[in-house]
Enzyme design. Structure first.
Site, mmCIF file in Angstrom:
data_model
loop_
_atom_site.group_PDB
_atom_site.id
_atom_site.type_symbol
_atom_site.label_atom_id
_atom_site.label_comp_id
_atom_site.label_asym_id
_atom_site.label_seq_id
_atom_site.Cartn_x
_atom_site.Cartn_y
_atom_site.Cartn_z
ATOM 1 N N SER A 96 -19.646 -20.360 10.305
ATOM 2 C CA SER A 96 -18.168 -20.034 9.529
ATOM 3 C C SER A 96 -17.072 -20.700 10.310
ATOM 4 O O SER A 96 -16.849 -20.187 11.543
ATOM 5 C CB SER A 96 -18.092 -18.836 9.295
ATOM 6 O OG SER A 96 -16.726 -18.703 8.771
ATOM 7 N N HIS A 139 -20.323 -23.390 6.823
ATOM 8 C CA HIS A 139 -19.543 -22.459 5.807
ATOM 9 C C HIS A 139 -18.143 -22.401 5.943
ATOM 10 O O HIS A 139 -17.336 -22.242 6.898
ATOM 11 C CB HIS A 139 -20.210 -20.880 6.161
ATOM 12 C CG HIS A 139 -19.835 -19.911 4.847
ATOM 13 N ND1 HIS A 139 -20.430 -19.659 3.992
ATOM 14 C CD2 HIS A 139 -18.756 -18.878 5.005
ATOM 15 C CE1 HIS A 139 -20.077 -18.727 3.361
ATOM 16 N NE2 HIS A 139 -18.781 -18.202 3.911
ATOM 17 N N ASP A 179 -14.642 -20.560 4.412
ATOM 18 C CA ASP A 179 -14.028 -19.525 3.798
ATOM 19 C C ASP A 179 -12.770 -19.914 3.323
ATOM 20 O O ASP A 179 -11.686 -20.224 4.006
ATOM 21 C CB ASP A 179 -13.936 -18.290 4.755
ATOM 22 C CG ASP A 179 -15.309 -17.585 5.111
ATOM 23 O OD1 ASP A 179 -15.946 -17.239 4.394
ATOM 24 O OD2 ASP A 179 -15.654 -17.611 6.269
ATOM 25 N N MET A 188 -9.563 -18.345 1.354
ATOM 26 C CA MET A 188 -8.958 -16.910 0.808
ATOM 27 C C MET A 188 -7.720 -17.096 0.126
ATOM 28 O O MET A 188 -6.880 -17.783 0.833
ATOM 29 C CB MET A 188 -9.146 -15.933 2.020
ATOM 30 C CG MET A 188 -10.432 -15.729 2.636
ATOM 31 S SD MET A 188 -10.156 -14.487 4.139
ATOM 32 C CE MET A 188 -11.780 -15.023 4.820
ATOM 33 N N HIS A 223 -17.077 -21.169 0.163
ATOM 34 C CA HIS A 223 -17.086 -19.877 -0.235
ATOM 35 C C HIS A 223 -15.683 -19.342 -0.990
ATOM 36 O O HIS A 223 -14.880 -19.337 -0.137
ATOM 37 C CB HIS A 223 -17.499 -18.566 0.641
ATOM 38 C CG HIS A 223 -17.390 -17.243 0.410
ATOM 39 N ND1 HIS A 223 -17.681 -16.313 1.688
ATOM 40 C CD2 HIS A 223 -17.485 -16.616 -0.704
ATOM 41 C CE1 HIS A 223 -17.716 -15.086 1.004
ATOM 42 N NE2 HIS A 223 -17.483 -15.233 -0.364
ATOM 43 N N MET A 276 -12.853 -16.958 -2.106
ATOM 44 C CA MET A 276 -12.689 -15.618 -2.151
ATOM 45 C C MET A 276 -11.217 -15.636 -2.758
ATOM 46 O O MET A 276 -10.201 -15.252 -2.158
ATOM 47 C CB MET A 276 -12.609 -14.957 -0.710
ATOM 48 C CG MET A 276 -13.930 -14.357 -0.323
ATOM 49 S SD MET A 276 -14.149 -13.993 1.331
ATOM 50 C CE MET A 276 -14.219 -15.696 2.192
ATOM 51 N N MET A 301 -22.370 -10.076 0.701
ATOM 52 C CA MET A 301 -21.362 -9.775 1.839
ATOM 53 C C MET A 301 -21.933 -8.383 2.488
ATOM 54 O O MET A 301 -22.231 -7.542 2.033
ATOM 55 C CB MET A 301 -20.059 -9.524 1.394
ATOM 56 C CG MET A 301 -19.692 -10.853 0.683
ATOM 57 S SD MET A 301 -19.105 -12.142 2.037
ATOM 58 C CE MET A 301 -18.071 -11.428 3.189
ATOM 59 N N ASP A 349 -23.537 -12.858 4.620
ATOM 60 C CA ASP A 349 -22.312 -13.180 5.442
ATOM 61 C C ASP A 349 -21.713 -11.816 5.900
ATOM 62 O O ASP A 349 -21.382 -11.169 4.979
ATOM 63 C CB ASP A 349 -21.465 -13.893 4.385
ATOM 64 C CG ASP A 349 -20.021 -14.575 5.293
ATOM 65 O OD1 ASP A 349 -20.132 -14.212 6.387
ATOM 66 O OD2 ASP A 349 -19.191 -15.051 4.257
#
Length: 215
Positions: free
Chosen positions: A7, A30, A32, A34, A63, A65, A136, A174
């Protein structure tokens, strides 16, 4: 085969290209995303994913979020994502279904993600059309959190559903992944592991990746 997806949330963003190269022995990267609404943190957006795509040929596991992710599927697909994960908690089921349809149209791999509060059975309406389920094992929002042991049962239940309805679907985990927790997670049924601090906090990221893989 176990895949490892470091990540970049744990990377040095002032030296992001360098830190991506440091984990080039991994299977995936990966990313992330957000939004500060779905989770209480802000990270990166479409322009950074575009920049990442320019400096690596690695498989980009993005990913999302974010609230109502259907709004951004096309943008992240065009930015270079190879796979997009959307959280089942982030929209009404019709919005999640539409997000998955748009991924199909954009020819990116499709995944749904589950927070620790969400029952494994929530994946069932979508499972037959998925490429991956992401479980998660921390509450999403910040890196470096402790692994939630009770999520091992969720992993086992999701694996059973995958075996029944879509055996080709991958199961990614994750949150709090380390050499210590990886063995339990794989034993529970995971085949793809996201690791941030366990890789980027290691003196030798390549060795850390190999250890997580069980090499």
């Amino acid at each position: 085969m176990i895949k490892i997806a470091p990540s970049i949330l744990s990377a040095d963003f002032a030296n992001l290209e360098r830190d991506i190269r440091r984990v080039s022995s991994a299977d995936w990267l990966h990313v992330d995303v957000m939004d500060g609404c779905f989770v209480p943190n802000l990270t990166i957006g479409v322009p950074v994913v575009q920049s990442i795509r320019k400096c690596t040929g690695m498989f980009l596991d993005v990913h999302l979020m974010i609230d109502k992710p259907v709004r951004y599927v096309e943008a992240f697909a065009q930015a270079g994502a190879d796979l997009l994960s959307v959280h089942l908690e982030a929209d009404h089921p019709t919005g999640i279904a539409e997000a998955l349809r748009r991924m199909e149209a954009c020819k990116v791999k499709k995944a749904v993600a589950l927070r620790p509060i969400t029952a494994p059975s929530a994946v069932l309406p979508y499972l037959e059309g998925l490429d991956m389920v992401l479980v998660m094992t921390v509450e999403p929002g910040f890196g470096g959190q402790a692994f939630l042991e009770h999520q091992l049962d969720t992993i086992r239940q999701v694996r059973a559903l995958i075996e029944r309805y879509n055996p080709a679907c991958r199961l990614e985990v994750d949150g709090g992944i380390s050499v210590k927790t990886a063995a339990a997670v794989v034993a529970a049924g995971a085949d793809t592991l996201v690791a941030g601090s366990a890789v980027y906090g290691a003196a030798d990221p390549a060795a850390a990746i190999a250890a997580l893989r069980g090499d």
